[in-house]
Scaffold this motif. Structure first.
Motif, PDB file in Angstrom:
ATOM      1  N   GLY A   1      28.844  44.312  50.231  1.00 31.92           N
ATOM      2  CA  GLY A   1      30.214  44.239  49.740  1.00 31.92           C
ATOM      3  C   GLY A   1      31.051  45.463  50.072  1.00 31.92           C
ATOM      4  O   GLY A   1      32.233  45.529  49.720  1.00 31.92           O
TER       5      GLY A   1
ATOM      6  N   SER B   1      30.670  44.042  57.350  1.00 32.42           N
ATOM      7  CA  SER B   1      30.858  42.925  58.270  1.00 32.42           C
ATOM      8  C   SER B   1      32.342  42.652  58.508  1.00 32.42           C
ATOM      9  O   SER B   1      32.720  42.238  59.610  1.00 32.42           O
ATOM     10  CB  SER B   1      30.072  41.684  57.836  1.00 32.42           C
ATOM     11  N   THR B   2      33.175  42.940  57.547  1.00 35.01           N
ATOM     12  CA  THR B   2      34.629  42.834  57.772  1.00 35.01           C
ATOM     13  C   THR B   2      35.041  43.778  58.900  1.00 35.01           C
ATOM     14  O   THR B   2      35.787  43.398  59.801  1.00 35.01           O
ATOM     15  CB  THR B   2      35.408  43.162  56.478  1.00 35.01           C
TER      16      THR B   2
HETATM   17  P1  ADP Z   1      29.319  43.904  53.603  1.00 33.00           P
HETATM   18  O1  ADP Z   1      29.214  43.390  54.998  1.00 33.00           O
HETATM   19  O2  ADP Z   1      29.254  45.391  53.503  1.00 33.00           O
HETATM   20  O3  ADP Z   1      28.371  43.251  52.662  1.00 33.00           O
HETATM   21  P2  ADP Z   1      31.824  42.411  53.511  1.00 33.00           P
HETATM   22  O4  ADP Z   1      32.674  42.911  54.620  1.00 33.00           O
HETATM   23  O5  ADP Z   1      31.095  41.132  53.710  1.00 33.00           O
HETATM   24  O6  ADP Z   1      30.805  43.558  53.070  1.00 33.00           O
HETATM   25  O7  ADP Z   1      32.715  42.235  52.204  1.00 33.00           O
HETATM   26  C1  ADP Z   1      33.648  43.193  51.751  1.00 33.00           C
HETATM   27  C2  ADP Z   1      34.393  42.612  50.552  1.00 33.00           C
HETATM   28  O8  ADP Z   1      35.203  41.526  50.978  1.00 33.00           O
HETATM   29  C3  ADP Z   1      33.468  42.067  49.477  1.00 33.00           C
HETATM   30  O9  ADP Z   1      34.045  42.335  48.226  1.00 33.00           O
HETATM   31  C4  ADP Z   1      33.455  40.585  49.750  1.00 33.00           C
HETATM   32  O10 ADP Z   1      33.219  39.854  48.575  1.00 33.00           O
HETATM   33  C5  ADP Z   1      34.855  40.333  50.287  1.00 33.00           C
HETATM   34  N1  ADP Z   1      34.896  39.206  51.245  1.00 33.00           N
HETATM   35  C6  ADP Z   1      34.147  39.077  52.373  1.00 33.00           C
HETATM   36  N2  ADP Z   1      34.473  37.950  53.034  1.00 33.00           N
HETATM   37  C7  ADP Z   1      35.455  37.351  52.310  1.00 33.00           C
HETATM   38  C8  ADP Z   1      36.230  36.146  52.456  1.00 33.00           C
HETATM   39  N3  ADP Z   1      36.048  35.342  53.512  1.00 33.00           N
HETATM   40  N4  ADP Z   1      37.146  35.860  51.505  1.00 33.00           N
HETATM   41  C9  ADP Z   1      37.340  36.680  50.445  1.00 33.00           C
HETATM   42  N5  ADP Z   1      36.662  37.815  50.248  1.00 33.00           N
HETATM   43  C10 ADP Z   1      35.732  38.159  51.161  1.00 33.00           C
END
Ligand code: ADP
Length: 275
Positions: A45, A49-50
């Motif tokens: 979180g 990955s974002t």
């Molecule tokens: P990590 O890869 O470090 O686990 P992410 O980039 O997946 O982190 O997520 C960062 C934040 O964005 C988290 O709070 C996650 O819940 C939120 N998030 C990720 N993808 C989505 C989405 N498609 N819609 C809404 N929130 C998202």
């Protein structure tokens, strides 16, 4: 030389129709050097990955900019197909996306969509299989289903390599593999980085793994870039690491891994404490 990836004041907000907004990245600025091996670490979180999805145009900035190889990543007016060839992304558990009847066809999937001749496609598939230790004569015509988990993952990696990307991004590349398959995977990654000069970006939460492979670590915490340094330097900041939900790897584990993989202990000694 200019960095291969340049991120300036990147903020990403997820919006769902009628739902709440979610700020996933806030004002992130960084540079990735050509030929480096960078690890992006942080708890679940934290935004890892974002962030990487901005590097090959799967996501676009809400604010700020991302520049790859001198080209600004934008939703409109850019050649996304060419960007995705230059920035190869290996997703988590990539072997789940193998769906062809032969290993050859799985690895050929990307190159076939690049408008290459069948001969060129074959050349790329064979070279990619060789580079992950799967001799084409022995493997190309077999089904991916006949392989071990580690081998299947290397077939998926070959599929990305066959596109000849200049940046290779791997999301948790060894999660779920046994110790032997992991060691093998590291061996190939090091060759790409150290010997072939490919730029590698590794997303991981395994601190021992990132210490053994990466020359630079970026730490994300709650969508912010909170640290950016060499592993030897960062691992000395135990208190802060714990604040970000991370722990330095136990020294004996780290040194064992470095030794097993024939990696030098860096001249700049690790000053880390047992967590
Ligand atoms: P990590 O890869 O470090 O686990 P992410 O980039 O997946 O982190 O997520 C960062 C934040 O964005 C988290 O709070 C996650 O819940 C939120 N998030 C990720 N993808 C989505 C989405 N498609 N819609 C809404 N929130 C998202």
């Amino acid at each position: 030389s200019e960095p291969i990836i340049l991120v300036r004041h990147l903020t990403h907000v997820y919006t769902q129709a009628g739902g709440p907004q979610k700020v996933a990245l806030t004002d992130v600025s960084l540079e990735i050097e050509r030929g480096s091996c960078t690890a992006i670490i942080g708890v679940t979180g934290s935004g890892k990955s974002t962030l990487i999805q901005h590097f090959n145009g799967l996501l676009f900035p809400t604010e700020g900019e991302v520049i790859v190889d001198g080209v600004k990543v934008e939703e409109k007016g850019m050649d996304l197909r060419s960007l995705r060839q230059r920035v190869g992304l290996l997703f988590q558990f990539p072997e789940m996306q193998l769906f062809e009847t032969t290993i050859f066809n799985d690895v050929a999937f990307g190159p076939r969509r690049m408008g290459l001749s069948p001969r060129e496609v074959e050349g790329r598939v064979h070279a990619a299989l060789e580079s992950v230790g799967l001799a084409p004569e022995a493997y190309a015509r077999r089904s991916p289903l006949e392989l071990s988990g580690g081998q299947r993952r290397r077939v998926a990696l070959a599929g990305v390599l066959a596109m000849r990307p200049s940046v290779l991004i791997l999301d948790e590349p060894t999660v779920g593999l046994d110790a032997e398959a992991r060691t093998e995977f590291y061996r190939y990654l090091r060759v790409f980085c150290r010997e072939q000069g490919m730029t590698v970006i590794l997303v991981s939460h395994d601190m021992t793994e990132v210490a053994a492979l990466a020359d630079t670590l970026l730490i994300l915490s709650s969508g912010q870039l909170v640290a950016w340094d060499k592993p030897q330097k960062l691992f000395a900041r135990v208190e802060q690491l714990l604040d970000w939900g991370l722990a330095p790897p136990p020294l004996h584990e780290l040194f064992a891994l470095l030794r097993q993989n024939g990696l030098p202990i860096p001249a700049e000694t690790y000053t880390l404490e047992e967590a």
